[in-house]
Design a protein around this motif. Structure first.
Motif, PDB file in Angstrom:
ATOM      1  N   LEU A   1      12.627   9.543   2.599  1.00 15.51           N
ATOM      2  CA  LEU A   1      12.231   8.223   3.104  1.00 15.51           C
ATOM      3  C   LEU A   1      11.316   7.530   2.110  1.00 15.51           C
ATOM      4  CD1 LEU A   1      12.014   6.074   5.296  1.00 15.51           C
ATOM      5  CD2 LEU A   1      10.190   7.443   6.353  1.00 15.51           C
ATOM      6  N   MET A   2      10.367   8.263   1.519  1.00 11.51           N
ATOM      7  CA  MET A   2       9.465   7.664   0.539  1.00 11.51           C
ATOM      8  C   MET A   2      10.234   7.195  -0.702  1.00 11.51           C
ATOM      9  SD  MET A   2       6.456   7.781   1.918  1.00 11.51           S
ATOM     10  CE  MET A   2       7.299   7.420   3.455  1.00 11.51           C
ATOM     11  N   VAL A   3      11.225   7.991  -1.111  1.00 15.95           N
ATOM     12  CA  VAL A   3      12.020   7.605  -2.283  1.00 15.95           C
ATOM     13  C   VAL A   3      12.822   6.332  -1.997  1.00 15.95           C
ATOM     14  CG1 VAL A   3      13.907   8.312  -3.785  1.00 15.95           C
ATOM     15  CG2 VAL A   3      12.132   9.959  -3.164  1.00 15.95           C
ATOM     16  N   ASP A   4      13.425   6.227  -0.799  1.00 21.38           N
ATOM     17  CA  ASP A   4      14.204   5.035  -0.456  1.00 21.38           C
ATOM     18  C   ASP A   4      13.324   3.799  -0.314  1.00 21.38           C
ATOM     19  OD1 ASP A   4      16.460   6.581  -0.476  1.00 21.38           O
ATOM     20  OD2 ASP A   4      16.522   6.859   1.713  1.00 21.38           O
ATOM     21  N   LEU A   5      12.059   4.003   0.061  1.00 21.07           N
ATOM     22  CA  LEU A   5      11.157   2.875   0.245  1.00 21.07           C
ATOM     23  C   LEU A   5      10.506   2.420  -1.058  1.00 21.07           C
ATOM     24  CD1 LEU A   5       9.359   3.714   3.616  1.00 21.07           C
ATOM     25  CD2 LEU A   5      11.078   1.964   3.214  1.00 21.07           C
ATOM     26  N   PHE A   6       9.952   3.395  -1.818  1.00 23.09           N
ATOM     27  CA  PHE A   6       9.113   3.040  -2.967  1.00 23.09           C
ATOM     28  C   PHE A   6       9.625   3.579  -4.284  1.00 23.09           C
ATOM     29  CE2 PHE A   6       6.279   3.899   0.768  1.00 23.09           C
ATOM     30  CZ  PHE A   6       6.152   2.580   1.158  1.00 23.09           C
ATOM     31  N   GLY A   7      10.791   4.219  -4.305  1.00 24.93           N
ATOM     32  CA  GLY A   7      11.317   4.736  -5.551  1.00 24.93           C
ATOM     33  C   GLY A   7      10.774   6.114  -5.868  1.00 24.93           C
TER      34      GLY A   7
ATOM     35  N   ARG B   1       0.846  -1.203   0.000  1.00 23.61           N
ATOM     36  CA  ARG B   1       0.000   0.000   0.000  1.00 23.61           C
ATOM     37  C   ARG B   1       0.881   1.252   0.000  1.00 23.61           C
ATOM     38  NH1 ARG B   1      -1.349   1.150   5.724  1.00 23.61           N
ATOM     39  NH2 ARG B   1      -0.135  -0.242   7.047  1.00 23.61           N
ATOM     40  N   SER B   2       1.793   1.300  -0.943  1.00 21.25           N
ATOM     41  CA  SER B   2       2.723   2.423  -1.033  1.00 21.25           C
ATOM     42  C   SER B   2       2.009   3.728  -1.348  1.00 21.25           C
ATOM     43  CB  SER B   2       3.792   2.126  -2.087  1.00 21.25           C
ATOM     44  OG  SER B   2       3.201   1.920  -3.354  1.00 21.25           O
ATOM     45  N   ARG B   3       1.023   3.698  -2.255  1.00 24.26           N
ATOM     46  CA  ARG B   3       0.317   4.928  -2.618  1.00 24.26           C
ATOM     47  C   ARG B   3      -0.421   5.498  -1.409  1.00 24.26           C
ATOM     48  NH1 ARG B   3      -1.094   7.061  -7.469  1.00 24.26           N
ATOM     49  NH2 ARG B   3      -0.254   5.201  -8.484  1.00 24.26           N
ATOM     50  N   GLU B   4      -1.038   4.620  -0.624  1.00 25.22           N
ATOM     51  CA  GLU B   4      -1.762   5.083   0.561  1.00 25.22           C
ATOM     52  C   GLU B   4      -0.819   5.712   1.578  1.00 25.22           C
ATOM     53  OE1 GLU B   4      -4.397   3.186   4.238  1.00 25.22           O
ATOM     54  OE2 GLU B   4      -3.758   1.932   2.539  1.00 25.22           O
TER      55      GLU B   4
ATOM     56  N   LYS C   1       2.066   7.182   1.002  1.00 27.44           N
ATOM     57  CA  LYS C   1       2.514   8.493   0.515  1.00 27.44           C
ATOM     58  C   LYS C   1       1.451   9.561   0.761  1.00 27.44           C
ATOM     59  CE  LYS C   1       5.649   6.806  -3.083  1.00 27.44           C
ATOM     60  NZ  LYS C   1       5.948   6.764  -4.533  1.00 27.44           N
ATOM     61  N   GLN C   2       0.199   9.178   0.562  1.00 31.89           N
ATOM     62  CA  GLN C   2      -0.879  10.143   0.789  1.00 31.89           C
ATOM     63  C   GLN C   2      -1.006  10.489   2.264  1.00 31.89           C
ATOM     64  OE1 GLN C   2      -4.348   8.349  -0.945  1.00 31.89           O
ATOM     65  NE2 GLN C   2      -3.665   8.692  -3.067  1.00 31.89           N
ATOM     66  N   ILE C   3      -0.768   9.535   3.148  1.00 27.29           N
ATOM     67  CA  ILE C   3      -0.834   9.807   4.582  1.00 27.29           C
ATOM     68  C   ILE C   3       0.235  10.805   4.998  1.00 27.29           C
ATOM     69  CG2 ILE C   3      -0.530   8.765   6.861  1.00 27.29           C
ATOM     70  CD1 ILE C   3      -1.824   6.241   5.787  1.00 27.29           C
ATOM     71  N   PHE C   4       1.472  10.629   4.503  1.00 30.42           N
ATOM     72  CA  PHE C   4       2.541  11.570   4.846  1.00 30.42           C
ATOM     73  C   PHE C   4       2.292  12.937   4.224  1.00 30.42           C
ATOM     74  CE2 PHE C   4       4.894   7.818   6.177  1.00 30.42           C
ATOM     75  CZ  PHE C   4       5.676   8.311   7.193  1.00 30.42           C
ATOM     76  N   ALA C   5       1.775  12.950   3.005  1.00 29.76           N
ATOM     77  CA  ALA C   5       1.481  14.243   2.372  1.00 29.76           C
ATOM     78  C   ALA C   5       0.385  14.981   3.119  1.00 29.76           C
ATOM     79  CB  ALA C   5       1.088  14.020   0.912  1.00 29.76           C
ATOM     80  N   ALA C   6      -0.625  14.249   3.649  1.00 23.28           N
ATOM     81  CA  ALA C   6      -1.691  14.894   4.404  1.00 23.28           C
ATOM     82  C   ALA C   6      -1.188  15.465   5.716  1.00 23.28           C
ATOM     83  CB  ALA C   6      -2.815  13.888   4.662  1.00 23.28           C
ATOM     84  N   ALA C   7      -0.101  14.860   6.271  1.00 23.78           N
ATOM     85  CA  ALA C   7       0.466  15.389   7.509  1.00 23.78           C
ATOM     86  C   ALA C   7       1.280  16.649   7.280  1.00 23.78           C
ATOM     87  CB  ALA C   7       1.328  14.325   8.172  1.00 23.78           C
ATOM     88  N   ASP C   8       1.465  17.058   6.030  1.00 22.07           N
ATOM     89  CA  ASP C   8       2.234  18.262   5.688  1.00 22.07           C
ATOM     90  C   ASP C   8       1.379  19.158   4.806  1.00 22.07           C
ATOM     91  OD1 ASP C   8       4.265  20.103   5.290  1.00 22.07           O
ATOM     92  OD2 ASP C   8       5.212  18.942   3.702  1.00 22.07           O
ATOM     93  N   PRO C   9       0.360  19.801   5.375  1.00 18.22           N
ATOM     94  CA  PRO C   9      -0.529  20.635   4.544  1.00 18.22           C
ATOM     95  C   PRO C   9       0.178  21.839   3.933  1.00 18.22           C
ATOM     96  CG  PRO C   9      -0.999  20.968   6.874  1.00 18.22           C
ATOM     97  CD  PRO C   9      -0.019  19.859   6.796  1.00 18.22           C
TER      98      PRO C   9
END
Length: 622
Positions: A612-618, A433-436, A438-446
């Motif tokens: 971190l997202m890049v190292d995990l999911f490219g 659930r990589s897309r989910e 990424k969206q969770i981290f993006a939502a934590a940074d409005p």
């Protein structure tokens, strides 16, 4: 019929003789009278009754006179007179020596001597010297076999195929046979030629390299030795010269006997387990040996303490004990643990030493057993771990900066501080659930600052991993992807505290410190790596706490982790560049040697989540 007595005839045998002397049969040797002339004739040179005189000279051909060997027949004769003329024979061994000097064939074999009394199978090593076709055999004598360690089983020599053979007199076996065709044995008028028919020559057949192979049996003076294997040089030699391809070895070593399992009695409770075990391993009890090498490597050296300290709390429902804090110190030099309780105001509990320094056994082990108990090691201690020290259960909630740095530096020994292991673990959990995520981290940074607070970062990782990540692993991720804002680090304040420490310890060796930094700057650019500067400072025994030195270097380094060492030394020079006192009136830093569980000097506040997202999911888009 008797002869008539004619004129001139007489029965007296001495008539007409001129020699009537008697040979000397006795003489003195070393003042001792002995018989020296038993082969001498009697009066007048005539033999004594029953005496047989030996011929004076050896004459040829054979059958006449005494069969004296050649070394006796040609004794005291001139050789420039015994030089044979023809036919010509040449023994050329120089070419073989020059081509094969130092080339030795090596075979491994056995000699089965079980038929004799107390005999057994003996291992030998056969060396065949290609330079002169000689053989040398060494015996492999096992340890504690009771045999004498003889130098060689067979001295280096040519080995006959059909030994043992009859004994020959010296001179019987010669390289060539010489015939005397003219003249006597003495003088320069003799003529000698070689006997091309080799009359009377003794021919011996010796082992050659073509006779040696794996599986062949050679006769070593009556002892049958089976060749079972050879080395790589020998294999290559036979493969090249004779085209041999099969070098399958013959198993000749007996399988080792099964090891008898040693059973030790259980621990009786007196002394340490190691000391009791040493009394069972030998007749003379010896004290247990300590790991001296580890002690020398991990003992305190200068500012390198090799001491891991953690902040711990009781796991209990007692409201009084729940708020108590403890400092758990782990000594890497001898794997001992010490627990200290810092004094706290208005708690009603006097602080002090809670657990004496020593090794601590893990709970749940049988007390009286033959095996050694399992003790706590450095791998068992990390932030978030639950440990039980003699019935007291602790939760490790924090660690000092040195412990974090040491674990990250030795990440192969501490999986909780290994960023690669943590990323693989997190990737296996969150990749479906990589897309989910990424969206969770993006939502934590409005505000789209690409950073979030550490507390929120921690909560997100706990939810994503279903609490499968330990607290130490989350802290390792936060430290690795933290945002180091230089504005938050008051460099002037850090340098002021460092100057205060240097001034108290009367350190003024700034000139030599700068010279050493300049010497290590090979490119003469005025910059050095942060780790290099720290190593040089510690080599000068700079009286500054390690945490403070790291903070100063981190504040002075650029984006490439390079430090302007000239500005660093000027900032530390309290004699030439003192910092005003009013700038140091702030909260004092917690020195490494006085750490009592407070948060680190430079805690992680902001974390960059995009790397971190890049190292995990490219680099895939959300």
């Amino acid at each position: 019929m008797a002869l008539p007595l004619l004129p001139g005839n007489s029965f007296n045998k001495n008539l007409g003789k001129e020699k009537f002397h008697k040979s000397q049969h006795w003489s003195y040797c070393n003042k001792v009278s002995m018989l020296v002339g038993e082969d001498k004739p009697g009066i007048g040179g005539e033999p004594l009754p029953g005496q047989k005189l030996k011929p004076k000279y050896s004459v040829f051909p054979r059958g006449v006179g005494c069969d004296a060997p050649s070394w006796v027949a040609f004794d005291k004769q001139l050789i420039d007179s015994m030089k044979p003329l023809r036919p010509y024979e040449r023994f050329d061994t120089l070419q073989q020596f020059l081509e094969h000097d130092g080339h030795v064939l090596r075979f491994y074999g056995v000699w089965d001597d079980t038929e004799s009394m107390f005999g057994d199978v003996r291992e030998v090593v056969l060396h065949y010297f290609l330079a002169d076709d000689t053989i040398e055999i060494k015996e492999v004598i096992p340890l504690n076999s009771g045999r004498d360690a003889v130098p060689l089983f067979l001295n280096r020599k040519k080995l006959p195929k059909y030994g043992p053979i009859g004994l020959y007199q010296p001179g019987t076996i010669t390289d060539r046979t010489v015939l005397n065709v003219f003249g006597g044995l003495v003088g320069n008028k003799g003529r000698y030629i070689l006997d091309n028919r080799k009359t009377g020559a003794v021919h011996q057949e010796f082992y050659k390299d073509c006779d040696l192979s794996i599986g062949s049996v050679i006769n070593v003076w009556g002892r049958k030795i089976v060749l079972c294997d050879c080395d790589e040089f020998t294999k290559e030699y036979y493969r090249t010269k004779y085209g041999v391809k099969d070098f399958t070895p013959i198993p000749y070593k007996a399988p080792p006997p099964p090891k008898v399992e040693r059973k030790f009695p259980p621990y009786h409770g007196f002394g340490s387990e190691e000391d009791s075990l040493c009394s069972c391993t030998g007749l003379l009890p010896k004290p247990p040996q300590k790991d001296f090498k580890k002690f020398m490597e991990k003992d305190r050296q200068g500012l390198e303490s090799n001491l891991l300290r953690f902040l711990a709390q009781f796991i209990t429902t007692d409201p009084i004990d729940k708020d108590r804090k403890f400092i758990v110190s782990y000594y890497l030099s001898d794997d001992t643990i010490q627990v200290f309780e810092p004094p706290q105001r208005n708690t009603g509990i006097i602080g002090g030493k809670f657990l004496e320094r020593g090794r601590v056994k893990k709970p749940g082990q049988e007390l009286y057993k033959a095996e050694l108990s399992e003790y706590y090691t450095a791998k068992d201690l990390y932030v978030g771990a639950k440990v039980c020290f003699h019935g007291h259960v602790f939760l490790l909630v924090d660690a000092d900066e040195y412990a974090f740095n040491y674990m990250e530096k030795h990440a192969n020994e501490f999986p909780m501080a290994n960023i690669c292991v943590i990323l693989d673990k997190l990737k296996a959990i969150g990749e479906p659930r990589s897309r989910e995520i990424k969206q969770i981290f993006a939502a934590a940074d409005p505000q789209h600052t690409t950073t979030i607070d550490y507390d929120e970062f921690r909560n997100l990782l706990l939810n994503i991993s279903d609490r499968n990540l330990s607290e130490h692993e989350i802290m390792t991720l936060g430290r690795y992807y933290s945002l180091r804002d230089k504005n938050e680090m008051d460099t002037t304040y850090l340098l002021a505290v460092a100057q205060e420490q240097l001034k108290k310890n009367s350190f003024e060796n700034f000139g030599q410190l700068l010279a050493m930094l300049v010497y290590n700057d090979r490119s003469k650019c005025g910059l050095l790596a942060s780790d290099k500067c720290r190593t040089i400072c510690k080599s000068f025994r700079l009286p500054v706490a390690d945490d403070l030195l790291r903070a100063i270097l981190a504040a002075c380094e650029d984006c490439k982790e390079q430090v302007n060492y000239k500005k660093l030394v000027d900032g530390l020079n309290w004699r030439d560049h003192p910092i005003p006192v009013f700038q140091t009136i702030l909260m004092p830093l917690q020195y490494e040697d006085e750490w009592r569980g407070e948060p680190p000097t430079l805690p992680v506040k902001k974390v960059q989540y995009l790397p971190l997202m890049v190292d995990l999911f490219g680099n895939e888009d959300s």
